[in-house]
Motif scaffolding. Sequence first.
Motif, PDB file in Angstrom:
ATOM      1  N   ASP A 111       0.838  -1.194   0.000  1.00 41.92           N
ATOM      2  CA  ASP A 111       0.000   0.000   0.000  1.00 41.92           C
ATOM      3  C   ASP A 111       0.878   1.251   0.000  1.00 41.92           C
ATOM      4  OD1 ASP A 111      -2.172   1.647   0.054  1.00 41.92           O
ATOM      5  OD2 ASP A 111      -2.595   1.381   2.185  1.00 41.92           O
ATOM      6  N   ILE A 112       1.554   1.437  -1.138  1.00 43.47           N
ATOM      7  CA  ILE A 112       2.441   2.585  -1.327  1.00 43.47           C
ATOM      8  C   ILE A 112       2.039   3.246  -2.641  1.00 43.47           C
ATOM      9  CG2 ILE A 112       4.831   3.375  -1.615  1.00 43.47           C
ATOM     10  CD1 ILE A 112       5.738   0.822  -0.210  1.00 43.47           C
ATOM     11  N   SER A 113       1.884   4.543  -2.644  1.00 42.92           N
ATOM     12  CA  SER A 113       1.532   5.238  -3.884  1.00 42.92           C
ATOM     13  C   SER A 113       2.470   6.406  -4.114  1.00 42.92           C
ATOM     14  CB  SER A 113       0.082   5.729  -3.840  1.00 42.92           C
ATOM     15  OG  SER A 113      -0.044   6.917  -3.101  1.00 42.92           O
ATOM     16  N   ALA A 114       2.760   6.649  -5.395  1.00 44.72           N
ATOM     17  CA  ALA A 114       3.607   7.791  -5.746  1.00 44.72           C
ATOM     18  C   ALA A 114       2.930   9.099  -5.350  1.00 44.72           C
ATOM     19  CB  ALA A 114       3.908   7.765  -7.241  1.00 44.72           C
ATOM     20  N   THR A 115       1.602   9.150  -5.462  1.00 43.33           N
ATOM     21  CA  THR A 115       0.883  10.366  -5.071  1.00 43.33           C
ATOM     22  C   THR A 115       1.112  10.691  -3.596  1.00 43.33           C
ATOM     23  OG1 THR A 115      -0.830   9.973  -6.733  1.00 43.33           O
ATOM     24  CG2 THR A 115      -1.396  11.437  -4.898  1.00 43.33           C
ATOM     25  N   HIS A 116       1.010   9.673  -2.745  1.00 41.28           N
ATOM     26  CA  HIS A 116       1.219   9.891  -1.309  1.00 41.28           C
ATOM     27  C   HIS A 116       2.659  10.323  -1.023  1.00 41.28           C
ATOM     28  CE1 HIS A 116       0.766   9.545   2.969  1.00 41.28           C
ATOM     29  NE2 HIS A 116       1.597   8.529   3.069  1.00 41.28           N
ATOM     30  N   ILE A 117       3.600   9.710  -1.707  1.00 44.79           N
ATOM     31  CA  ILE A 117       5.002  10.084  -1.516  1.00 44.79           C
ATOM     32  C   ILE A 117       5.221  11.537  -1.910  1.00 44.79           C
ATOM     33  CG2 ILE A 117       7.345   9.702  -2.394  1.00 44.79           C
ATOM     34  CD1 ILE A 117       6.586   6.696  -2.556  1.00 44.79           C
ATOM     35  N   ARG A 118       4.658  11.959  -3.032  1.00 43.15           N
ATOM     36  CA  ARG A 118       4.803  13.362  -3.452  1.00 43.15           C
ATOM     37  C   ARG A 118       4.189  14.304  -2.422  1.00 43.15           C
ATOM     38  NH1 ARG A 118       3.227  11.154  -8.548  1.00 43.15           N
ATOM     39  NH2 ARG A 118       1.148  12.111  -8.362  1.00 43.15           N
ATOM     40  N   GLN A 119       3.059  13.905  -1.856  1.00 41.41           N
ATOM     41  CA  GLN A 119       2.421  14.744  -0.829  1.00 41.41           C
ATOM     42  C   GLN A 119       3.291  14.861   0.412  1.00 41.41           C
ATOM     43  OE1 GLN A 119      -1.276  12.626  -0.436  1.00 41.41           O
ATOM     44  NE2 GLN A 119      -2.288  13.773  -2.072  1.00 41.41           N
TER      45      GLN A 119
ATOM     46  N   LEU B 111       6.582  14.572   0.615  1.00 41.78           N
ATOM     47  CA  LEU B 111       7.763  15.373   0.310  1.00 41.78           C
ATOM     48  C   LEU B 111       7.411  16.849   0.160  1.00 41.78           C
ATOM     49  CD1 LEU B 111       9.457  12.924  -2.203  1.00 41.78           C
ATOM     50  CD2 LEU B 111      10.200  13.426   0.133  1.00 41.78           C
ATOM     51  N   ALA B 112       6.246  17.135  -0.436  1.00 39.87           N
ATOM     52  CA  ALA B 112       5.832  18.529  -0.593  1.00 39.87           C
ATOM     53  C   ALA B 112       5.586  19.187   0.754  1.00 39.87           C
ATOM     54  CB  ALA B 112       4.568  18.609  -1.451  1.00 39.87           C
ATOM     55  N   ALA B 113       5.181  18.388   1.734  1.00 38.03           N
ATOM     56  CA  ALA B 113       4.921  18.916   3.079  1.00 38.03           C
ATOM     57  C   ALA B 113       6.172  18.922   3.952  1.00 38.03           C
ATOM     58  CB  ALA B 113       3.826  18.089   3.750  1.00 38.03           C
TER      59      ALA B 113
ATOM     60  N   ALA C 167       9.867  10.412   3.650  1.00 40.93           N
ATOM     61  CA  ALA C 167       9.390   9.306   2.821  1.00 40.93           C
ATOM     62  C   ALA C 167      10.310   8.093   2.972  1.00 40.93           C
ATOM     63  CB  ALA C 167       9.314   9.735   1.357  1.00 40.93           C
ATOM     64  N   ARG C 168      11.094   8.084   4.022  1.00 41.63           N
ATOM     65  CA  ARG C 168      11.994   6.951   4.270  1.00 41.63           C
ATOM     66  C   ARG C 168      11.194   5.660   4.421  1.00 41.63           C
ATOM     67  NH1 ARG C 168      16.309   7.881   8.896  1.00 41.63           N
ATOM     68  NH2 ARG C 168      17.037   9.355   7.303  1.00 41.63           N
ATOM     69  N   TYR C 169      11.755   4.572   3.894  1.00 42.83           N
ATOM     70  CA  TYR C 169      11.179   3.227   3.913  1.00 42.83           C
ATOM     71  C   TYR C 169      10.031   3.040   2.915  1.00 42.83           C
ATOM     72  CZ  TYR C 169      13.832   3.425   8.242  1.00 42.83           C
ATOM     73  OH  TYR C 169      14.820   3.632   9.173  1.00 42.83           O
TER      74      TYR C 169
ATOM     75  N   LEU D   7      13.766  17.572  -5.074  1.00 43.27           N
ATOM     76  CA  LEU D   7      12.612  17.289  -5.930  1.00 43.27           C
ATOM     77  C   LEU D   7      11.344  17.166  -5.086  1.00 43.27           C
ATOM     78  CD1 LEU D   7      14.296  14.590  -8.214  1.00 43.27           C
ATOM     79  CD2 LEU D   7      14.117  17.068  -8.611  1.00 43.27           C
ATOM     80  N   TYR D   8      10.225  17.494  -5.714  1.00 40.24           N
ATOM     81  CA  TYR D   8       8.883  17.385  -5.109  1.00 40.24           C
ATOM     82  C   TYR D   8       8.678  18.325  -3.928  1.00 40.24           C
ATOM     83  CZ  TYR D   8       8.877  12.980  -7.763  1.00 40.24           C
ATOM     84  OH  TYR D   8       8.964  12.031  -8.746  1.00 40.24           O
ATOM     85  N   ARG D   9       9.575  19.247  -3.683  1.00 43.14           N
ATOM     86  CA  ARG D   9       9.429  20.127  -2.528  1.00 43.14           C
ATOM     87  C   ARG D   9       8.608  21.350  -2.889  1.00 43.14           C
ATOM     88  NH1 ARG D   9      11.622  16.490   1.113  1.00 43.14           N
ATOM     89  NH2 ARG D   9      13.698  15.864   0.439  1.00 43.14           N
ATOM     90  N   ASN D  10       7.739  21.767  -1.979  1.00 47.78           N
ATOM     91  CA  ASN D  10       7.115  23.078  -2.112  1.00 47.78           C
ATOM     92  C   ASN D  10       8.143  24.136  -1.755  1.00 47.78           C
ATOM     93  OD1 ASN D  10       4.640  22.133  -2.908  1.00 47.78           O
ATOM     94  ND2 ASN D  10       3.700  22.283  -0.867  1.00 47.78           N
TER      95      ASN D  10
END
Length: 222
Positions: free
Chosen positions: A182-190, A192-194, A198-200, A215-218
């Motif tokens: 249950d890992i999604s790229a969308t969640h990872i981007r969220q 990192l943006a916050a 995102a370790r592990y 990358l992916y940082r606000n």
Amino acid sequence: MPEPGPLGLFGGTFDPVHLGHLRLAEEAREALGLASVRWIPAGQPPHRGAPRLSGAHRLAMVRLAVAGNPAFQVDGAEVESTGPSYTVTTLERLRRELGPSQPLVLLLGADAFAGLPGWHRWQALLGLAHLVVLHRPGYALASEALAPELGQLLAARQAGDPARLAEAPAGSILALPMTQLDISATHIRQLLAAGRSARYLLPPAVLDYIDQHQLYRNKSNP
């Protein structure tokens, strides 16, 4: 050069590539008896919005992610192309490269498979490769739940035995249950943006690359 057995093809935006992708590819390789899995990051995917990152960054991260697995290869041709990333044209290129007798196995999620009638020249896919639909345990791939033309194709071409994939270069559809993390790229981007960890969720080398290039940082979370 042709592979000594079926070659798996795993495409996607990989924005970013994560441990769920890696586990999926490894399980499919083992369950299907694939000689190797070729990862194909999309350049300009026509069926969805533009990826967050450039193709160059996404390709670099995939190379880092798979570097420790000798059964994984990376194909950067879609990223390096200037045109849209159509699966059918990628398969035609691989056929020219590997010859008419190499079994090619295109790995698809259940949602992607259901959406095939919207793909460019989708009817040509089974003439170029086998299709393996990766789905969660307990999911039933039922022809009556699909678009009529796709349901008819499934009823005519569905195979029950992975060994069938080595017997012909293309033409079969196989459903394969997978243990999906249950890992999604969308969640990872969220995350990192916050500015959160995102370790592990990602291979360490990919996380290091993301940190190195910010990358992916606000902008408010440098």
